[in-house]
Design an enzyme around this catalytic site. Structure first.
Site, PDB file in Angstrom:
ATOM      1  N   ASN A 139       0.799  -1.238   0.000  1.00 43.96           N
ATOM      2  CA  ASN A 139       0.000   0.000   0.000  1.00 43.96           C
ATOM      3  C   ASN A 139       0.827   1.282   0.000  1.00 43.96           C
ATOM      4  O   ASN A 139       0.312   2.366   0.245  1.00 43.96           O
ATOM      5  CB  ASN A 139      -0.986  -0.007   1.177  1.00 43.96           C
ATOM      6  CG  ASN A 139      -0.255  -0.016   2.520  1.00 43.96           C
ATOM      7  OD1 ASN A 139       0.975  -0.008   2.556  1.00 43.96           O
ATOM      8  ND2 ASN A 139      -1.001  -0.027   3.606  1.00 43.96           N
ATOM      9  N   ASP A 183       3.538  -5.672   4.361  1.00 43.62           N
ATOM     10  CA  ASP A 183       2.259  -6.018   4.993  1.00 43.62           C
ATOM     11  C   ASP A 183       1.796  -7.399   4.524  1.00 43.62           C
ATOM     12  O   ASP A 183       2.433  -8.034   3.670  1.00 43.62           O
ATOM     13  CB  ASP A 183       1.212  -4.938   4.680  1.00 43.62           C
ATOM     14  CG  ASP A 183       1.234  -4.524   3.213  1.00 43.62           C
ATOM     15  OD1 ASP A 183       1.275  -5.451   2.367  1.00 43.62           O
ATOM     16  OD2 ASP A 183       1.244  -3.328   2.908  1.00 43.62           O
ATOM     17  N   ASP A 215       8.623 -17.571  20.986  1.00 42.20           N
ATOM     18  CA  ASP A 215       9.654 -16.573  21.273  1.00 42.20           C
ATOM     19  C   ASP A 215      10.139 -16.703  22.726  1.00 42.20           C
ATOM     20  O   ASP A 215       9.337 -16.850  23.646  1.00 42.20           O
ATOM     21  CB  ASP A 215       9.028 -15.187  21.061  1.00 42.20           C
ATOM     22  CG  ASP A 215      10.026 -14.060  21.133  1.00 42.20           C
ATOM     23  OD1 ASP A 215      10.867 -13.969  20.237  1.00 42.20           O
ATOM     24  OD2 ASP A 215       9.957 -13.261  22.093  1.00 42.20           O
ATOM     25  N   GLU A 266      12.316 -21.076  20.373  1.00 43.07           N
ATOM     26  CA  GLU A 266      13.549 -20.292  20.436  1.00 43.07           C
ATOM     27  C   GLU A 266      14.001 -20.358  21.881  1.00 43.07           C
ATOM     28  O   GLU A 266      13.387 -19.762  22.754  1.00 43.07           O
ATOM     29  CB  GLU A 266      13.297 -18.828  20.039  1.00 43.07           C
ATOM     30  CG  GLU A 266      14.580 -18.020  20.083  1.00 43.07           C
ATOM     31  CD  GLU A 266      14.408 -16.553  20.464  1.00 43.07           C
ATOM     32  OE1 GLU A 266      15.226 -15.744  20.035  1.00 43.07           O
ATOM     33  OE2 GLU A 266      13.467 -16.215  21.208  1.00 43.07           O
TER      34      GLU A 266
HETATM   35  C1  GLC Z   1      13.336 -12.964  20.516  1.00 41.70           C
HETATM   36  C2  GLC Z   1      13.099 -12.339  19.169  1.00 41.70           C
HETATM   37  C3  GLC Z   1      13.721 -10.971  19.163  1.00 41.70           C
HETATM   38  C4  GLC Z   1      13.093 -10.146  20.244  1.00 41.70           C
HETATM   39  C5  GLC Z   1      13.197 -10.828  21.588  1.00 41.70           C
HETATM   40  C6  GLC Z   1      12.310 -10.187  22.610  1.00 41.70           C
HETATM   41  O1  GLC Z   1      14.670 -13.222  20.761  1.00 41.70           O
HETATM   42  O2  GLC Z   1      13.602 -13.157  18.168  1.00 41.70           O
HETATM   43  O3  GLC Z   1      13.593 -10.337  17.923  1.00 41.70           O
HETATM   44  O4  GLC Z   1      13.723  -8.902  20.300  1.00 41.70           O
HETATM   45  O5  GLC Z   1      12.786 -12.167  21.507  1.00 41.70           O
HETATM   46  O6  GLC Z   1      10.964 -10.448  22.300  1.00 41.70           O
END
Ligand code: GLC
Length: 554
Positions: free
Chosen positions: A23, A29, A207, A281
Site C-alpha cells: 500500500n 504487509d 519466542d 527459540e
Molecule cells: C526474541 C526475538 C527478538 C526479540 C526478543 C524479545 O529473541 O527473536 O527479535 O527482540 O525475543 O521479544
C-alpha cells in the site's frame, strides 16, 4: 505431504515489515506477502514462518505485542491474515506464526489495567510488580540487567502521581514480563493458541521459550552485567570458563517450570486435526539441555543455533553436527539448522562479506541443506544479501538505544527485500522504505538472479533436491567419510554423498580412497561454485565449495 511434515521441512522466515509493501506506506504487509506466495512456492519451501504481525506499538519489531489476537493496521487486518493462511494452503504451503509468551507490550490492556490498579491487585499479579528497595523504594527489587542493555526494572507512577512499584522487563522497558505463576496468564495464552489454530495455522514459533519461569526474583545476581554480556552472541571479550559459569545458572532462563507449560500446549496442538507443530527459540546452556524442550510430550522442534555463530570451519562444523545429531537422537526429535535470522548478522556478512563471503555462504548453505532434519531460511538469505551499514539516524532497534549506540543492533539484517532491478526501492515499496535500501542491490535482486549460477538458483535447486533425496534416504543420520584436513565429507542413505572444502586451496579427491571401493557411478549434481569436475574417479573441489553427488553405494 507425509505425516510429521516438519521433521525435514524447509521453513522460510518472513519478516513481514520488510518483505513486500502493498500500500505504499514504506512497510511490508500481509497483502504484500500474499502477492509473493508464488515466489515462495517456486523456491520450494514447505512452510512460511511469519514474524509477528499483531497489534503492537512496534518498539521491538512487533515482539512487543499489545493484542496477540488481532493484526496491527500497519500489516492489514484479521481478514488479510486469514486470507494469507488460506491462499498459502491452496498452493500447499504451511503457515507458522510467532507467539510471544514471555512479555506483553506495555500498551496491552492488561498492563494499562495494572497501572490503574493498586499494588498487590490481581491486575498487577499478571506481571512482576514489586516494591523497590531503599528508604523510598528507589532501588530496583533486584540488580538484574535487561538483555537489551540497562536495568531490567522500570519504576512506575501510581495513579495518585506518586513514585510507585517497579516492573520486570528482560528486554525493552515497553515489554513487561508476564508472571506465569498466575493461571490467568496460562488461560490467556491458551486462548491465543486456539484462536490461531482455529484460523488454520500449522504451527507456532515460540519466542524466548526458555524465559517464562523465573526463580529467586528478589535475589541479586553476583554479576548481572557479565551475565547480560554472556547472553549476547558477541562475547569475544569474556573468558570461556567465565561465560560458561555465568550461563550455567541463569535465574530467569531455562527454569524447570517452563516444561509444564509446554506439556499443556502440546495437548492443545495434538487436539487439532492435521499435524500442528511448534518450534522453540530457547538459548540454553549447555546446549544439551535444549532437547528437554522436545521430549515427546513437549514441543516438536527447537532451533539449533550452533550454525548461527559458526565460521566456515570444518572442525567446528563437524563437531557441531555430531553433537546436535547425538543430542536430538536421545529424544527422537529431528535436528534443525539455522544460518541466520532477524536477530543475527546475515550469513554472507558473518562469513566475511563480499564475493568471498557470498561464496562461503553458498557452500555453507549446501552443507546445511544436506543435513538430516529441518532447515530454516531467513528472507533474503537465498539472495546472498549482506547486512546494510545504516546511518545511526535510521536505526530503530531498541538494542541500539538501550546500549547508547555501543551495540548497533539488528536493523542491518532487516532491510527490505530487493525484488526488481532498476526500479524504485527495487519493487519493495512505492513509498519510503522504513529502513533505507542500499544503492547497489540491482544485481542481488530476485529479478537479476534468474541464471543457473546465481545464489537464488542454488537455493532453489538444493531445496528441490533435498526434498527428493530425503524421501529415499529414509534416514536421519549420516556417515562420515575419511577426508583431507579442512574437509567435511559424508554419505546419507545409499545414494547421496557430500564433499565440502573449507580451505582456500583447490583439492583433488580420489573417490575410491574415501568410499571404500564404491566409487563408480557417482555424478556431481550440485556445486556451490564453478570449476568442480569429476572424471575418472577424481573429484576436483575448488576452495570454499560444497558438492553434492548422486550414485549408489552397494
Ligand atoms: C526474541 C526475538 C527478538 C526479540 C526478543 C524479545 O529473541 O527473536 O527479535 O527482540 O525475543 O521479544
Amino acid at each position: 505431504m507425509s505425516s510429521q511434515w516438519w521433521r525435514e521441512a524447509a521453513i522460510y522466515q518472513v519478516y513481514p515489515r520488510s518483505f513486500q509493501d502493498s500500500n505504499g506506506d514504506g512497510e511490508g504487509d500481509l497483502n504484500g506477502v500474499i502477492s509473493r506466495l508464488g515466489y515462495l512456492k517456486e523456491l520450494g519451501i514447505d512452510a512460511i514462518w511469519l514474524s509477528p504481525f499483531y497489534t503492537s506499538p512496534n518498539n521491538d519489531g512487533g515482539y512487543d505485542v499489545a493484542d496477540p489476537r488481532d493484526v496491527d493496521p500497519r500489516f492489514g487486518n484479521l481478514g488479510d491474515a486469514i486470507n494469507l493462511i488460506e491462499r498459502a494452503h491452496e498452493i500447499g504451503l504451511k503457515i507458522i506464526v510467532d507467539i510471544v509468551p514471555n512479555h506483553f507490550s506495555t500498551e496491552h490492556r492488561w498492563f494499562k489495567e495494572a497501572l490503574a490498579s493498586k499494588p498487590g491487585s490481581q491486575a498487577r499479579s499478571r506481571f512482576h510488580f514489586y516494591d523497590g528497595r531503599g528508604e523510598h523504594g528507589e532501588i530496583p527489587p533486584n540488580n538484574w540487567c535487561s538483555i537489551f542493555g540497562g536495568p531490567a526494572w522500570t519504576r512506575i507512577r501510581e495513579s495518585d502521581g506518586s513514585e510507585g512499584q517497579w516492573y520486570l522487563h528482560l528486554f525493552d522497558s515497553t515489554q513487561a514480563d508476564l508472571n506465569w505463576e498466575n493461571p490467568e496468564v496460562w488461560s490467556d495464552f491458551e486462548s491465543t493458541l486456539r484462536f490461531w489454530l482455529d484460523k488454520g495455522v500449522d504451527g507456532f514459533r515460540i519466542d524466548v521459550a526458555h524465559g517464562l519461569a523465573k526463580d529467586e526474583i528478589l535475589k541479586d545476581h553476583r554479576d548481572p552485567e557479565g551475565l547480560t554480556r554472556a547472553l549476547r552472541l558477541d562475547v569475544s571479550d569474556m573468558a570461556r570458563e567465565e561465560r560458561e559459569s555465568l550461563l550455567s545458572d541463569v535465574p530467569f532462563f531455562d527454569r524447570e517450570g517452563v516444561h509444564e507449560i509446554y506439556r499443556r500446549w502440546r495437548k492443545i496442538f495434538d487436539s487439532y486435526p492435521g499435524e500442528r507443530m511448534s518450534v522453540a527459540e530457547a538459548w540454553v546452556h549447555p546446549s544439551s539441555r535444549a532437547v528437554r524442550y522436545v521430549r515427546s510430550d513437549e514441543l516438536h522442534q527447537i532451533f539449533n543455533f550452533d550454525f548461527l555463530i559458526a565460521e566456515w570451519d570444518a572442525e567446528f562444523l563437524k563437531s557441531a553436527i555430531d553433537k546436535t545429531l547425538a543430542e536430538v537422537a536421545e529424544v527422537s526429535a529431528p535436528a534443525t539448522w539455522v544460518l541466520c535470522n532477524h536477530d543475527s548478522p546475515r550469513l554472507a556478512t558473518r562469513l566475511g562479506g563480499g564475493e568471498l563471503g557470498r561464496k562461503k555462504a553458498r557452500a555453507m548453505a549446501l552443507l546445511t541443506h544436506a543435513l538430516p532434519g529441518g532447515i530454516y531460511i531467513f528472507q533474503g538469505e537465498e539472495l546472498g544479501l549482506e547486512d546494510v551499514v545504516l546511518p545511526d539516524s535510521a536505526r530503530q532497534d531498541p538494542v541500539f538505544f538501550r546500549t547508547q549506540g555501543i551495540d548497533k543492533g539488528r536493523d542491518g539484517a532487516r532491510v527490505p527485500i530487493p525484488w526488481q532491478a532498476n526500479k524504485k526501492n527495487y519493487g519493495f515499496s512505492t513509498g519510503n522504505p522504513w529502513l533505507p535500501m542500499p544503492e547497489d542491490w540491482n544485481e542481488l535482486s530476485v529479478q537479476s538472479q534468474s541464471d543457473a549460477t546465481s545464489h537464488l538458483e542454488l537455493y532453489r535447486e538444493s531445496i528441490r533436491m533435498r526434498r527428493d533425496f530425503r524421501v529415499e534416504s529414509g534416514t536421519e543420520s549420516l556417515n562420515w567419510l575419511k577426508s583431507p584436513k579442512g574437509f567435511l565429507a559424508f554419505t546419507r542413505g545409499n545414494n547421496f554423498a557430500l564433499f565440502a572444502n573449507t580451505t582456500d586451496h583447490e583439492t583433488l579427491i580420489l573417490l575410491k580412497d574415501v568410499m571404500s571401493g564404491q566409487s563408480d557411478g557417482w555424478t556431481v549434481v550440485l556445486s556451490s561454485s564453478n570449476g568442480t569436475t569429476l572424471s575418472a574417479g577424481t573429484l576436483k573441489v575448488p576452495p570454499h565449495t560444497t558438492i553434492w553427488l548422486r550414485g549408489t553405494l552397494k
